[in-house]
Scaffold this motif. Sequence first.
Motif, PDB file in Angstrom:
ATOM      1  N   UNK A  50      53.192  70.009  74.791  1.00 44.17           N
ATOM      2  CA  UNK A  50      52.454  71.212  74.417  1.00 44.17           C
ATOM      3  C   UNK A  50      52.604  72.301  75.475  1.00 44.17           C
ATOM      4  N   UNK A  51      52.752  71.892  76.731  1.00 40.34           N
ATOM      5  CA  UNK A  51      52.983  72.854  77.802  1.00 40.34           C
ATOM      6  C   UNK A  51      54.273  73.631  77.541  1.00 40.34           C
ATOM      7  N   UNK A  52      55.331  72.933  77.136  1.00 46.45           N
ATOM      8  CA  UNK A  52      56.599  73.603  76.863  1.00 46.45           C
ATOM      9  C   UNK A  52      56.447  74.612  75.732  1.00 46.45           C
ATOM     10  N   UNK A  53      55.700  74.247  74.686  1.00 45.97           N
ATOM     11  CA  UNK A  53      55.458  75.179  73.579  1.00 45.97           C
ATOM     12  C   UNK A  53      54.665  76.384  74.074  1.00 45.97           C
ATOM     13  N   UNK A  54      53.641  76.148  74.915  1.00 42.93           N
ATOM     14  CA  UNK A  54      52.815  77.237  75.423  1.00 42.93           C
ATOM     15  C   UNK A  54      53.618  78.204  76.283  1.00 42.93           C
ATOM     16  N   UNK A  55      54.467  77.674  77.164  1.00 43.07           N
ATOM     17  CA  UNK A  55      55.291  78.529  78.011  1.00 43.07           C
ATOM     18  C   UNK A  55      56.273  79.323  77.145  1.00 43.07           C
ATOM     19  N   UNK A  56      56.859  78.674  76.151  1.00 42.57           N
ATOM     20  CA  UNK A  56      57.772  79.379  75.251  1.00 42.57           C
ATOM     21  C   UNK A  56      57.073  80.492  74.491  1.00 42.57           C
ATOM     22  N   UNK A  81      56.310  80.190  69.649  1.00 47.20           N
ATOM     23  CA  UNK A  81      57.247  79.078  69.847  1.00 47.20           C
ATOM     24  C   UNK A  81      56.708  77.886  69.084  1.00 47.20           C
ATOM     25  N   UNK A  82      57.591  76.956  68.746  1.00 46.22           N
ATOM     26  CA  UNK A  82      57.138  75.794  67.976  1.00 46.22           C
ATOM     27  C   UNK A  82      58.031  74.594  68.227  1.00 46.22           C
ATOM     28  N   UNK A 117      54.312  57.870  62.320  1.00 49.94           N
ATOM     29  CA  UNK A 117      55.370  58.300  61.414  1.00 49.94           C
ATOM     30  C   UNK A 117      55.158  59.660  60.786  1.00 49.94           C
ATOM     31  N   UNK A 118      53.963  60.209  60.868  1.00 47.22           N
ATOM     32  CA  UNK A 118      53.737  61.549  60.331  1.00 47.22           C
ATOM     33  C   UNK A 118      54.366  62.599  61.248  1.00 47.22           C
ATOM     34  N   UNK A 119      54.640  63.769  60.678  1.00 43.59           N
ATOM     35  CA  UNK A 119      55.256  64.841  61.451  1.00 43.59           C
ATOM     36  C   UNK A 119      54.236  65.937  61.714  1.00 43.59           C
ATOM     37  N   UNK A 120      54.211  66.372  62.954  1.00 39.97           N
ATOM     38  CA  UNK A 120      53.295  67.405  63.424  1.00 39.97           C
ATOM     39  C   UNK A 120      54.086  68.674  63.715  1.00 39.97           C
ATOM     40  N   UNK A 121      53.502  69.817  63.396  1.00 38.77           N
ATOM     41  CA  UNK A 121      54.052  71.103  63.823  1.00 38.77           C
ATOM     42  C   UNK A 121      53.136  71.661  64.906  1.00 38.77           C
ATOM     43  N   UNK A 122      53.669  71.775  66.128  1.00 42.10           N
ATOM     44  CA  UNK A 122      52.939  72.397  67.232  1.00 42.10           C
ATOM     45  C   UNK A 122      53.439  73.829  67.345  1.00 42.10           C
ATOM     46  N   UNK A 123      52.573  74.775  67.051  1.00 39.47           N
ATOM     47  CA  UNK A 123      52.983  76.174  66.959  1.00 39.47           C
ATOM     48  C   UNK A 123      52.140  77.015  67.916  1.00 39.47           C
ATOM     49  N   UNK A 124      52.816  77.624  68.908  1.00 44.65           N
ATOM     50  CA  UNK A 124      52.126  78.422  69.904  1.00 44.65           C
ATOM     51  C   UNK A 124      52.216  79.895  69.608  1.00 44.65           C
ATOM     52  N   UNK A 152      47.867  76.964  70.967  1.00 50.53           N
ATOM     53  CA  UNK A 152      48.826  76.090  70.285  1.00 50.53           C
ATOM     54  C   UNK A 152      48.067  75.379  69.168  1.00 50.53           C
ATOM     55  N   UNK A 153      48.456  75.644  67.937  1.00 45.32           N
ATOM     56  CA  UNK A 153      47.827  74.995  66.795  1.00 45.32           C
ATOM     57  C   UNK A 153      48.618  73.739  66.438  1.00 45.32           C
ATOM     58  N   UNK A 154      47.906  72.701  66.072  1.00 46.68           N
ATOM     59  CA  UNK A 154      48.504  71.416  65.726  1.00 46.68           C
ATOM     60  C   UNK A 154      48.173  71.145  64.261  1.00 46.68           C
ATOM     61  N   UNK A 155      49.188  71.183  63.409  1.00 43.21           N
ATOM     62  CA  UNK A 155      48.982  70.968  61.979  1.00 43.21           C
ATOM     63  C   UNK A 155      50.042  70.004  61.463  1.00 43.21           C
ATOM     64  N   UNK A 156      49.745  69.360  60.354  1.00 45.28           N
ATOM     65  CA  UNK A 156      50.764  68.518  59.732  1.00 45.28           C
ATOM     66  C   UNK A 156      51.917  69.412  59.288  1.00 45.28           C
ATOM     67  N   UNK A 157      53.134  69.036  59.639  1.00 40.64           N
ATOM     68  CA  UNK A 157      54.293  69.884  59.355  1.00 40.64           C
ATOM     69  C   UNK A 157      54.441  70.084  57.857  1.00 40.64           C
ATOM     70  N   UNK A 158      54.446  71.333  57.386  1.00 39.96           N
ATOM     71  CA  UNK A 158      54.606  71.598  55.956  1.00 39.96           C
ATOM     72  C   UNK A 158      56.050  71.359  55.510  1.00 39.96           C
ATOM     73  N   UNK A 159      56.218  71.235  54.211  1.00 37.32           N
ATOM     74  CA  UNK A 159      57.550  70.955  53.669  1.00 37.32           C
ATOM     75  C   UNK A 159      58.569  71.994  54.118  1.00 37.32           C
ATOM     76  N   UNK A 160      58.178  73.268  54.163  1.00 34.83           N
ATOM     77  CA  UNK A 160      59.111  74.333  54.529  1.00 34.83           C
ATOM     78  C   UNK A 160      59.665  74.158  55.938  1.00 34.83           C
ATOM     79  N   UNK A 161      58.899  73.533  56.822  1.00 34.93           N
ATOM     80  CA  UNK A 161      59.348  73.317  58.197  1.00 34.93           C
ATOM     81  C   UNK A 161      60.023  71.967  58.389  1.00 34.93           C
ATOM     82  N   UNK A 162      59.886  71.093  57.402  1.00 33.10           N
ATOM     83  CA  UNK A 162      60.320  69.715  57.591  1.00 33.10           C
ATOM     84  C   UNK A 162      61.577  69.348  56.810  1.00 33.10           C
ATOM     85  N   UNK A 163      61.814  70.027  55.695  1.00 30.09           N
ATOM     86  CA  UNK A 163      62.902  69.616  54.803  1.00 30.09           C
ATOM     87  C   UNK A 163      64.250  69.565  55.515  1.00 30.09           C
TER      88      UNK A 163
END
Length: 294
Positions: free
Chosen positions: A174-180, A187-188, A196-203, A218-229
């Motif tokens: 999360x530090x890397x996302x925050x700095x980015x 940054x994400x 096994x679930x996928x997380x989207x960390x979005x700063x 940095x928001x932590x949400x389950x990765x949506x299909x648009x970001x995961x496909x």
Amino acid sequence: MTLDPDTLLSSGTLMGQKSPDLDRALWRNELLQDGEVHKLAELALRPSPVAALSELDAATTEESPRVQQILRPAGIGDGLRVMLRAGGSTWGHGAIYRELGARDFDSRERTFLAAIADDIAEGLRRSLCRRPEPGAAVLVPGVVAFDAQGRVVSETAEASRVMALMPGDAGSSLYAVAIGAGLRNRASARVRLTDGRWLLAQGGRMHGAPNDAAWVAVTLVQAPRSDLTSLLLRLHTLSARQREVAELLISGPRTDEIAARLHISHHTLHDHVKAIFAKLGVQGRAELMALVSD
């Protein structure tokens, strides 16, 4: 360390012996220092997956802030980075160091690591393909706030629960996302959780707050299909054409419409679909859509 193949930000640590302070200093150098040697984006494009500091000339080493301001004060001499690439994407990297005064990595060691890098990368790719545990609930979003020095100033209870599922040192990722995000406003990184679930960390950079307030959220949400496909299709080694077909199958057009749009015959489309289902281990379009929706 695993990496998001699109942003090359950390998506988890598999094994680490660096102190948190050293790890964060290296991420600041990676993201903020212009002209630095052996950056991940540069190494990901090199033919060889291995690069050692000892291969650089003395002048370059002397001018490197990473070497002179981070590694040498930490008692580190030679350093070697190994890029883990499979199916045309970079899924992770490893760094190996020797203490100051020890011998450098020699050509035999570099050649050996280059020879096994593809096998390690393939194992990493396969591990990332594991599907979520049956009945896994949808992640409840959480937020982590960082100050201008990259220190966590607050986090929600939901974020704490999600971070406990992140592989390795969640704080480092999360530090890397925050700095980015502090550098580019956003940054994400997509992170595969231990279940096994996928997380989207979005700063995102926060504006208008006092100097001592949160600087990046940095928001932590389950990765949506648009970001995961696209990520999942590359993980399963689909070719560029197969990914194109798969994304159309997921979006919903009939097969005759897909064939017309791609200017291919129904027979050719059938061959692509058969290969896609085999690689992904699904029996039909419904299972394909469920795979990218998990």
